[in-house]
Design a protein around this motif. Structure first.
Motif, mmCIF file in Angstrom:
data_model
loop_
_atom_site.group_PDB
_atom_site.id
_atom_site.type_symbol
_atom_site.label_atom_id
_atom_site.label_comp_id
_atom_site.label_asym_id
_atom_site.label_seq_id
_atom_site.Cartn_x
_atom_site.Cartn_y
_atom_site.Cartn_z
ATOM 1 N N VAL A 145 0.865 -1.179 0.000
ATOM 2 C CA VAL A 145 0.000 0.000 0.000
ATOM 3 C C VAL A 145 0.900 1.227 0.000
ATOM 4 O O VAL A 145 2.063 1.163 0.392
ATOM 5 C CB VAL A 145 -0.938 0.011 1.222
ATOM 6 N N THR A 146 0.346 2.333 -0.452
ATOM 7 C CA THR A 146 1.129 3.563 -0.569
ATOM 8 C C THR A 146 0.814 4.498 0.587
ATOM 9 O O THR A 146 -0.353 4.721 0.925
ATOM 10 C CB THR A 146 0.840 4.272 -1.894
ATOM 11 N N VAL A 147 1.882 5.038 1.183
ATOM 12 C CA VAL A 147 1.742 6.015 2.249
ATOM 13 C C VAL A 147 2.244 7.355 1.726
ATOM 14 O O VAL A 147 3.359 7.446 1.177
ATOM 15 C CB VAL A 147 2.551 5.606 3.491
ATOM 16 N N THR A 148 1.417 8.382 1.876
ATOM 17 C CA THR A 148 1.846 9.736 1.534
ATOM 18 C C THR A 148 2.356 10.392 2.811
ATOM 19 O O THR A 148 1.599 10.601 3.761
ATOM 20 C CB THR A 148 0.691 10.569 0.954
ATOM 21 N N VAL A 149 3.659 10.683 2.842
ATOM 22 C CA VAL A 149 4.269 11.322 4.001
ATOM 23 C C VAL A 149 4.368 12.814 3.717
ATOM 24 O O VAL A 149 4.978 13.238 2.725
ATOM 25 C CB VAL A 149 5.655 10.737 4.297
ATOM 26 N N HIS A 150 3.739 13.629 4.596
ATOM 27 C CA HIS A 150 3.724 15.087 4.438
ATOM 28 C C HIS A 150 4.591 15.687 5.536
ATOM 29 O O HIS A 150 4.268 15.597 6.729
ATOM 30 C CB HIS A 150 2.294 15.606 4.532
ATOM 31 N N VAL A 151 5.731 16.280 5.168
ATOM 32 C CA VAL A 151 6.674 16.843 6.126
ATOM 33 C C VAL A 151 6.435 18.344 6.237
ATOM 34 O O VAL A 151 6.446 19.067 5.217
ATOM 35 C CB VAL A 151 8.128 16.567 5.708
ATOM 36 N N VAL A 152 6.225 18.823 7.499
ATOM 37 C CA VAL A 152 6.010 20.250 7.743
ATOM 38 C C VAL A 152 6.873 20.691 8.907
ATOM 39 O O VAL A 152 7.336 19.864 9.710
ATOM 40 C CB VAL A 152 4.523 20.536 8.048
ATOM 41 N N ASP A 153 7.077 22.027 9.035
ATOM 42 C CA ASP A 153 7.798 22.547 10.196
ATOM 43 C C ASP A 153 6.809 22.835 11.309
ATOM 44 O O ASP A 153 5.608 22.577 11.190
ATOM 45 C CB ASP A 153 8.619 23.780 9.830
ATOM 46 N N ASP A 154 7.317 23.379 12.449
ATOM 47 C CA ASP A 154 6.431 23.580 13.595
ATOM 48 C C ASP A 154 5.397 24.667 13.362
ATOM 49 O O ASP A 154 4.460 24.823 14.170
ATOM 50 C CB ASP A 154 7.242 23.897 14.847
ATOM 51 N N ALA A 155 5.524 25.422 12.249
ATOM 52 C CA ALA A 155 4.516 26.423 11.884
ATOM 53 C C ALA A 155 3.534 25.874 10.857
ATOM 54 O O ALA A 155 2.619 26.592 10.424
ATOM 55 C CB ALA A 155 5.187 27.684 11.334
#
Length: 407
Positions: free
Chosen positions: A29-39
């Protein structure tokens, strides 16, 4: 011909089933990883590694902070992020992935800091310092203080941390530091002791024991004490310290136990048993040849030992019964060494003398020699060349001869 066709069809079907099974076992299965900063801003060009038991896969985020990674269906997945401008203290836990999903991973600007540990203002070396960020149960950084009492922390997420300081002989101390607004903090620790009461009993007899108790720390003797008639003794030991307790007693050998002293008074009860031992006893010290000598074998508590092997001069001769007894044949004259053996333990030897009643040097022979000497003495006291009976017969014959001649 029909048979060949059927075989080919069956083989094709089996191959199809096998392929389907293989495909099912490796379903992804495919996982979409969304990387963000603390803001909440997207972080592009971040290297994302998804890991699970037995494998991993890597992707790089686009400008929208997202990357697609295929993982095995049902795998327990965690994610690490590597970026030049951001850090992630610990892997993000995605949990079990059963279908396509999107997970957001927050990264933070890195920061450095120093934790100083003191005692009344003086530096404390070799103290263990652990930093745990608020909201996470895993340590973000841990280490020991140097000779100046300082632990330098590098490249951790900016934010609020719980700081815990531990050192043998000192009470544990905790504080909070915000590494987003400051880069250092000082923690003062206090030494302390706790009373430990030892109680030692015989594990079989359930009786208190008067024994020696030695306390060792890092392999070196810290203290030695002796338990009283109640098997007890107390001592003050350093808090938050690991010790080895060595117990020694006559007939009990040496026993070692591990002890960790916390910050409150406590007691420790130890049950020990006597050192395994066998005792062999014989019914007689001298035994006639071809007779047997009765033996009894007991253990360290005086209990009969069943199945012990009794040896005569090293050779197996008998086995004890449920009462711990056996009849051991004596087949050789002279001194014989008897021992008992069971479960790897051997008794002290016991010597038994085998006596040959017909041999030289026996008590019967000595009696015969005495009688011969007496007979010889008696013969010497009568007429020369005659024993006492012979002398009487000779005198009688002489008298009869004289009477006949007179007539």
């Amino acid at each position: 011909m029909k048979r060949i066709v059927l075989l080919v069809v069956a083989a094709v079907c089996l191959a199809s089933l096998a392929g389907a099974g293989a495909a099912q076992s490796t379903e992804e299965v495919t996982v979409t990883v969304h990387v963000v900063d603390d803001a909440g801003n997207a972080v592009g060009d971040a290297s994302v590694t998804a890991s699970w038991e037995g494998g991993e896969a890597t992707g790089t985020t686009a400008s929208n902070g997202q990357t697609l990674i295929d993982v095995p269906k049902g795998a327990d997945v965690s994610v690490t992020v590597d970026h030049a401008d951001y850090v992630l203290n610990n892997p993000a836990r995605l949990g079990t992935v059963s279908d396509h999903t999107t997970r957001t991973v927050e990264v933070h600007a890195p920061t450095d800091g120093e934790i100083t540990v003191t005692e009344d203002g003086e530096p404390v070396a070799d103290a263990t310092v652990t930093l745990t960020k608020a909201g996470d149960d895993r340590a973000a950084a841990t280490g020991t203080t140097a000779s100046d009492g300082v632990l330098a922390v590098e490249s951790v997420e900016a934010g609020v941390y719980d700081v815990t300081v531990r050192k043998s002989g000192y009470y544990e101390q905790s504080t909070t530091v915000d590494l987003a607004s400051t880069d250092s903090t000082t923690v003062d620790v206090e030494p302390g002791t706790a009373e430990v009461t030892f109680a030692v009993t015989d594990g079989i007899l359930e009786q208190p024991l008067e024994v020696d108790v030695t306390i060792l720390h890092d392999g070196k003797r810290d203290a030695t004490l002796s338990t009283n008639e109640k098997g007890k003794r107390s001592i003050d030991l350093r808090v938050n310290t690991k010790y080895t307790v060595r117990i020694e007693g006559d007939g009990y050998g040496t026993h070692e136990r591990q002890l960790t002293v916390d910050e409150t008074d406590t007691s420790r009860s130890y049950r020990i048993e006597r050192t395994p031992a066998l005792t062999l006893e014989t019914a007689n010290e001298r035994v006639l040849l071809d007779e047997t000598v009765g033996v009894t074998v007991t253990d360290e508590y005086g209990e009969p030992v069943e199945g012990a092997t009794v040896r005569v001069d090293g050779s197996s001769a008998a086995t004890t019964n449920a009462e711990g007894t056996a009849a051991v044949p004596v087949e050789t004259a002279g001194e014989l060494e008897l021992t008992a053996e069971a479960d790897g333990t051997t008794s002290s030897p016991v010597v038994v003398e085998g006596v040959d009643p017909n041999g030289e040097g026996s008590n019967d022979d000595e009696g015969s020699d005495d009688e011969s000497s007496s007979s010889e003495t008696a013969a010497d006291d009568g007429m020369p060349g005659f024993g006492s009976p012979a002398a009487v017969v000779a005198i009688a014959a002489l008298i009869v001869g004289l009477v006949v001649r007179r007539h």
